[in-house]
Write a protein that holds these residues in place. Structure first.
Motif, PDB file in Angstrom:
ATOM      1  N   UNK A 102       1.140 -10.094   0.578  1.00 44.14           N
ATOM      2  CA  UNK A 102       2.584  -9.923   0.499  1.00 44.14           C
ATOM      3  C   UNK A 102       3.037  -8.933   1.563  1.00 44.14           C
ATOM      4  N   UNK A 103       4.271  -9.086   1.991  1.00 41.57           N
ATOM      5  CA  UNK A 103       4.796  -8.278   3.099  1.00 41.57           C
ATOM      6  C   UNK A 103       4.877  -6.810   2.710  1.00 41.57           C
ATOM      7  N   UNK A 104       4.162  -5.995   3.498  1.00 42.04           N
ATOM      8  CA  UNK A 104       4.200  -4.534   3.326  1.00 42.04           C
ATOM      9  C   UNK A 104       4.444  -3.935   4.706  1.00 42.04           C
ATOM     10  N   UNK A 105       5.624  -3.365   4.906  1.00 42.77           N
ATOM     11  CA  UNK A 105       5.957  -2.802   6.209  1.00 42.77           C
ATOM     12  C   UNK A 105       5.239  -1.472   6.423  1.00 42.77           C
ATOM     13  N   UNK A 106       4.810  -1.230   7.680  1.00 40.47           N
ATOM     14  CA  UNK A 106       4.257   0.073   8.060  1.00 40.47           C
ATOM     15  C   UNK A 106       2.870   0.358   7.555  1.00 40.47           C
ATOM     16  N   UNK A 107       2.056  -0.656   7.296  1.00 38.48           N
ATOM     17  CA  UNK A 107       0.663  -0.449   6.844  1.00 38.48           C
ATOM     18  C   UNK A 107      -0.243  -0.251   8.067  1.00 38.48           C
ATOM     19  N   UNK A 108      -1.112   0.749   7.984  1.00 39.52           N
ATOM     20  CA  UNK A 108      -2.090   0.992   9.051  1.00 39.52           C
ATOM     21  C   UNK A 108      -3.504   0.878   8.491  1.00 39.52           C
ATOM     22  N   UNK A 109      -4.367   0.270   9.260  1.00 39.19           N
ATOM     23  CA  UNK A 109      -5.789   0.186   8.900  1.00 39.19           C
ATOM     24  C   UNK A 109      -6.436   1.529   9.236  1.00 39.19           C
ATOM     25  N   UNK A 134      -2.880   1.684  -0.049  1.00 36.84           N
ATOM     26  CA  UNK A 134      -2.600   2.888  -0.831  1.00 36.84           C
ATOM     27  C   UNK A 134      -1.503   3.696  -0.142  1.00 36.84           C
ATOM     28  N   UNK A 135      -0.726   4.436  -0.954  1.00 36.81           N
ATOM     29  CA  UNK A 135       0.328   5.291  -0.414  1.00 36.81           C
ATOM     30  C   UNK A 135      -0.069   6.747  -0.602  1.00 36.81           C
ATOM     31  N   UNK A 136      -0.014   7.518   0.471  1.00 39.66           N
ATOM     32  CA  UNK A 136      -0.308   8.949   0.398  1.00 39.66           C
ATOM     33  C   UNK A 136       0.836   9.658  -0.318  1.00 39.66           C
ATOM     34  N   UNK A 137       0.493  10.472  -1.281  1.00 36.16           N
ATOM     35  CA  UNK A 137       1.519  11.186  -2.033  1.00 36.16           C
ATOM     36  C   UNK A 137       2.231  12.227  -1.169  1.00 36.16           C
ATOM     37  N   UNK A 138       1.489  12.808  -0.184  1.00 34.64           N
ATOM     38  CA  UNK A 138       2.054  13.911   0.593  1.00 34.64           C
ATOM     39  C   UNK A 138       3.023  13.458   1.676  1.00 34.64           C
ATOM     40  N   UNK A 144      -1.825   3.059   3.864  1.00 31.73           N
ATOM     41  CA  UNK A 144      -3.121   2.865   4.517  1.00 31.73           C
ATOM     42  C   UNK A 144      -3.877   1.725   3.853  1.00 31.73           C
ATOM     43  N   UNK A 145      -4.581   0.962   4.662  1.00 39.68           N
ATOM     44  CA  UNK A 145      -5.459  -0.093   4.152  1.00 39.68           C
ATOM     45  C   UNK A 145      -6.900   0.431   4.173  1.00 39.68           C
ATOM     46  N   UNK A 146      -7.534   0.482   2.969  1.00 37.98           N
ATOM     47  CA  UNK A 146      -8.898   0.989   2.835  1.00 37.98           C
ATOM     48  C   UNK A 146      -9.650   0.163   1.800  1.00 37.98           C
ATOM     49  N   UNK A 147     -10.958   0.307   1.761  1.00 37.28           N
ATOM     50  CA  UNK A 147     -11.759  -0.345   0.723  1.00 37.28           C
ATOM     51  C   UNK A 147     -11.460   0.302  -0.614  1.00 37.28           C
ATOM     52  N   UNK A 167      -1.365  -2.266  -3.727  1.00 33.17           N
ATOM     53  CA  UNK A 167      -1.816  -3.652  -3.899  1.00 33.17           C
ATOM     54  C   UNK A 167      -3.319  -3.719  -3.658  1.00 33.17           C
ATOM     55  N   UNK A 168      -3.992  -4.665  -4.327  1.00 31.92           N
ATOM     56  CA  UNK A 168      -5.434  -4.846  -4.166  1.00 31.92           C
ATOM     57  C   UNK A 168      -5.738  -6.320  -3.978  1.00 31.92           C
ATOM     58  N   UNK A 169      -6.708  -6.625  -3.116  1.00 37.35           N
ATOM     59  CA  UNK A 169      -7.062  -8.019  -2.817  1.00 37.35           C
ATOM     60  C   UNK A 169      -8.484  -8.046  -2.256  1.00 37.35           C
TER      61      UNK A 169
END
Length: 1008
Positions: free
Chosen positions: A280-287, A314-318, A323-326, A345-347
């Motif tokens: 699904x579309x998520x703007x501003x995601x970085x690997x 995942x979204x950083x609280x600070x 970020x896209x991570x395992x 989101x998880x996939x």
């Protein structure tokens, strides 16, 4: 009469035949030999008495004490001179050629792994060469024709660097470099060869092999040619381990891994510019990626993921960054970044297919998300930055997905112009890394930097870190050879067996082997390159011609001869190539592991070019053992060895690796010849050899003053025993005076039986490369069977019987067999001592040497049925007797042995036919004044008699009949007086001789 039936004694007691003040005990300790007559006590008591009465002094000359000029101990310069004299007199230098010339039914081939010709001999050399020599000498002694040709590995960068020293390669031509390197190698070979000869290593030292010999190089090229023709050798442009400090490619075997290497690890972002279709579309995601080599970021071509793993945005609280991570790395990353990571989101990883990222430092560059099996979840983010030019797994991904392999690093380990003006000419491992990190920080892509301590490959020669960079090199396709090599290895015996796992693991680890080096000192790869296309010209015609030239002129001709000679018209015609003017000769040389790995083709005999054994240190599991296996399997489909022996390294007595900085280096030359101070005595070569033999060579081998002093003391104890044997064989010629085994005393026959058992066990141990077990067997045999038992028992018969009597000759016959057997059994370990003993030993011509006269001689008559059982039964009774009078002199007692009619009684009757005796074989064994053998306990025992009881279990017919025979012993002080001559308590009074000695002295006087 001895019952000649097969009887085995169960529950045999250990022979505790110590002195027990037994009238002499360890004779070779009680007596002190001088060069000539032995000085000291007579045969009855241990050690000289404060004063001898006139009667004892009167009979001293009638006692046959040992005499020999064999020295009990050799030290200092006398020891060194004697060893060198032995080598000269006994033909050490000619022994190998002699045994090669003789006829033999079998051959034993030990192929010598070439030591490196770049330094002085060290204890590692001693461990290896002496271990080999022990086995070779054993095989030669037992009649095999030994094939052993020492060799040296003469090429390679370490020699080149040492030869050039501070000069470097600047301004020198390849031929000048090669000349200096050759001179250096020749000098190192001369020093090492002299040391090996001094250690007593048997070889024809005028016929060694050297990897810089033209004939060797030609044989090596033949192996190269056959492997190339079969498609195992190819040229390719791919990542290799590259040493900037050496400016050459390296193979895995040339690496050392530094476990304390510190890298600047970073976490960096690659912004997603094209989201995968399934997400699904998520703007501003970085690997988010992690790497310990930030300098490789400019060469990035992709980011890899694991298809079956779970991934999360995942979204950083600070700061709300996405970020896209395992998924399974989320918790550890949250702790690392010091902020909560909220899962958006998880996939699955496979849903990432089709995603594209923007390169962080090259704005116009985009890189895809790609699946890869090498991605792991142990560290990092579960997403792997992929630079095909700088990683082996990365290159595999690039090959599969047709990615470009851009190399931005030159041979000095610096960024090239391709990396951009900000990075050009910066060393990638230092200031280049600094610059890349600052660039990531400037563009906001740097999330975290940390120090990472990890294992990293270093150049084993320069001790500097390497890099992975692509280069056009020559390779061996070990992936296609791996299974064949494993199959061949299954037919090879490996000692210790635990080393097999390491060999198989190394084969699994190596997918290809880079065999080209960018140096001058080595065997040139016989390839020509087209000036315009760069295509390689190499085939069976060009290689055969070059091999022929190398054999005639040596490989220097590659640089000396004009290319028209290297590539003549007839070769060009057969190769269907253009004119010679279109070609350039190659400049690369072969990896020295290929040099040495082809030694089987150059050294082993063509009839069966498989060695019985390769024997090297454990570092060769990934080195010579492997390169030899791979080349042989490629060419001949079989291993070049039938067995592998893998030994450990020599270390200090504290178990530390030897280093000059720690001051714990042991120099074998100092071990042999002594040092400048009194704390480093001259031990001689045999002590060094004993140290090797006694050690557990399959683990780390410790050496130092304690180990060397222990070895010296052990040899001196052995010399003591050998001196005793030689002293008692004075005037005895076994060729005319030996007694037939069937006529011998039973204890003498029994000793031949024990010698036979010892020799068989020693033979088996040598066959297992277990010289340490030989030494343990020897020491147990000498201590238990000889010193504490046989030598104590025979002293009266040996010293006090008539010189030519059957009993004394029987004893001397056995002593000569013992001397011969012990000397031969230890000869492979102590060749100098063995030949020194043989020079003093009776029964052979003066010019004969031990090593030309064979292995231990044993005959089947030594193992007579029933003999062992009779002696073991008697020894069990003897043990009971001695334990009844602890600390007392057995010679002062009468012993009554009571056994009901039984097999045990019959066995004892074979040792004493009469009911009572002072001179029977049973009395000799007991070392008592008198032995009474009866089936009923006498009623007239003295009141102070000591009683004891025991049983002796005998099995008949393999256990079909079992007889547990009881016996009793009555011990009482004898009423007889001590004979002033033999000192046995068998005389009527203290001032007269016993009947036996009376007769002997009368005959002695008559003969005088």
């Amino acid at each position: 009469m001895l019952l000649l039936c097969r009887v085995s004694a169960a529950g045999r007691t250990l022979r505790r035949w110590g002195s027990q003040r037994d009238g002499g005990g360890l004779l070779h300790r009680a007596l002190s030999f001088s060069s000539g007559r032995c000085q000291g006590a007579g045969p009855g008591e241990g050690g000289a008495q404060p004063a001898e009465d006139s009667a004892q002094a009167r009979y001293r000359d009638t006692v046959l004490l040992p005499r020999t000029d064999f020295p009990m101990k050799l030290t200092g310069q006398k020891l060194l001179d004697r060893e060198l004299q032995i080598q000269q007199e006994c033909g050490f230098a000619d022994l190998y050629s002699w045994q090669r010339a003789r006829k033999a039914k079998k051959e034993f081939c030990l192929h010598d792994g070439p030591p490196y010709a770049n330094g002085d001999p060290h204890v590692g050399h001693a461990l290896n060469k002496i271990l080999k020599d022990i086995r070779n000498r054993f095989e030669m002694l037992r009649g095999r024709q030994v094939h052993y040709i020492p060799g040296w590995d003469c090429h390679g960068l370490p020699i080149e660097l040492k030869a050039l020293g501070e000069l470097g390669t600047s301004g020198l031509s390849p031929l000048q470099i090669r000349q200096k390197a050759r001179e250096f190698a020749v000098g190192a070979i001369a020093r090492q060869k002299a040391a090996f000869q001094r250690w007593g290593v048997m070889a024809d030292w005028d016929k060694c092999y050297y990897t810089f010999d033209g004939a060797y190089e030609a044989a090596q090229l033949k192996v190269f040619q056959e492997m190339h023709s079969k498609g195992f050798i190819y040229q390719d442009y791919k990542p290799v381990f590259w040493s900037p400090s050496s400016r050459t490619a390296l193979a895995e075997a040339e690496l050392e891994y530094n476990p304390e290497h510190v890298s600047r690890a970073i976490y960096a972002t690659f912004p997603l510019v094209t989201l995968p279709p399934d997400i699904a579309s998520e703007e501003g995601v970085s690997v988010l990626v992690w790497t310990t080599q930030p300098w490789t970021i400019p060469a990035n071509q992709a980011v890899c993921y694991m298809p079956n793993a779970k991934y999360s945005v995942v979204k950083r609280e600070d700061n709300s960054q996405l970020l896209l991570v395992a998924a399974e790395r989320t918790a550890s990353l949250s702790a690392l970044l010091g902020t909560e990571l909220q899962i958006v989101a998880t996939f699955t990883g496979s849903q990432l297919q089709g995603g594209v990222c923007k390169h962080p430092t090259i704005p116009e560059k985009q890189v895809p998300l790609l699946p890869a099996n090498h991605v792991t979840m142990a560290k990092g983010t579960g997403l792997v930055h992929t630079a095909p030019a700088h990683g082996m797994d990365d290159y595999s991904v690039a090959s599969h997905f047709k990615l470009s392999v851009e190399c931005m690093v030159d041979e000095d380990g610096k960024f090239t112009e391709m990396a951009g003006p900000d990075l050009q000419d910066l060393a990638v491992m230092t200031e280049g890394t600094d610059k890349v990190i600052s660039m990531l920080k400037a563009c906001g892509a740097l999330i975290k930097e940390e120090q990472c301590v990890h294992s990293y490959p270093y150049d084993w020669r320069t001790k500097q870190p390497v890099v992975i960079r692509p280069s056009k090199q020559w390779f061996i396709n070990t992936e296609s050879l791996k299974d064949k090599a494993k199959d061949a290895l299954q037919k090879v015996r490996v000692l210790p067996e635990s080393a097999r796992g390491g060999l198989l693991a190394m084969l699994d680890k190596r997918t290809y082997w880079c065999i080209s080096r960018q140096r001058s000192w080595g065997v040139p790869i016989p390839v020509f390159y087209h000036k315009e296309t760069g295509d390689a010209l190499i085939n069976k015609y060009t290689m055969s011609h070059i091999a022929k030239l190398f054999k005639e002129k040596g490989s220097d001709c590659w640089w000396e001869l004009p290319i028209e000679t290297l590539l003549p018209p007839e070769v060009l015609k057969k190769s269907k190539a253009g004119p010679v003017s279109e070609y350039l000769r190659g400049e690369d040389v072969l990896d020295i592991w290929f040099d040495s790995g082809a030694s089987w083709a150059a050294v082993l005999e063509e009839s069966d070019p498989r060695a019985d054994a390769y024997v090297e240190g454990k570092d060769q599991i990934g080195g010579w053992f492997q390169s030899s296996l791979l080349t042989s399997v490629a060419v001949r489909k079989k291993a070049p060895y039938k067995s592998l022996v893998v030994h450990g390294f020599a270390v200090s007595e504290k178990g530390e690796k030897m280093s000059k900085s720690l001051g714990n280096v042991v120099d074998p030359d100092v071990v042999i010849n002594g040092g400048k101070d009194s704390g480093t005595p001259a031990y001689g070569a045999d002590v060094l050899r004993w140290w090797v033999a006694e050690s557990n060579v399959f683990s780390e081998v410790q050496i130092g003053p304690n180990a060397l002093n222990s070895a010296r003391d052990s040899i001196n104890k052995l010399r003591n025993t050998l001196k005793f044997l030689l002293g008692n064989l004075q005037g005895f010629d076994p060729r005319v005076q030996a007694v037939d085994a069937k006529e011998m005393y039973y204890i003498d026959q029994y000793m031949l039986h024990l010698l036979h058992e010892y020799s068989m066990k020693a033979t088996d141990a040598y066959g297992e490369f277990d010289a340490g077990r030989v030494i343990r067997l020897l020491q147990a045999f000498i201590t238990r069977d000889l010193s504490s038992f046989y030598f104590s028992v025979i002293k009266d018969r040996l010293y006090c019987e008539p010189e030519d009597s059957l009993g004394r000759r029987s004893c001397q016959t056995v002593l000569e067999e013992l001397l011969d057997g012990v000397t031969r059994s230890i000869a492979p370990i102590l060749p100098h001592l063995a030949e020194e003993v043989y020079l003093h030993a009776p029964g052979h011509e003066r010019d004969e040497t031990l090593f030309k006269s064979g292995w231990i001689k044993s005959v089947s008559v030594w193992r007579r049925p029933g003999l062992e059982e009779a002696m073991e039964g008697a020894c069990a009774i003897r043990d009971s007797f001695l334990s009844t009078i602890p600390g007392k002199n057995a010679a002062q007692y009468d012993v009554t042995v009571v056994i009901e009619p039984s097999l045990l009684f019959e066995l004892m009757e074979s040792l004493q036919e009469e009911p009572s005796s002072t001179s029977s074989q049973l009395a000799e064994l007991m070392m008592a004044a008198r032995v009474n053998l009866t089936s009923e306990m006498p009623r007239d025992l003295p009141p102070d008699a000591l009683l004891s009881h025991g049983t002796f279990l005998i099995n008949l017919e393999g256990g079909v009949i079992r007889e547990d025979s009881a016996y009793s012993i009555a011990v009482a002080p004898t009423s007889a007086a001590r004979c002033p001559r033999c000192r046995r308590y068998t005389a009527q009074s203290a001032d007269c001789l016993c009947p036996r000695c009376q007769t002997i002295t009368e005959n002695w006087s008559d003969s005088d």
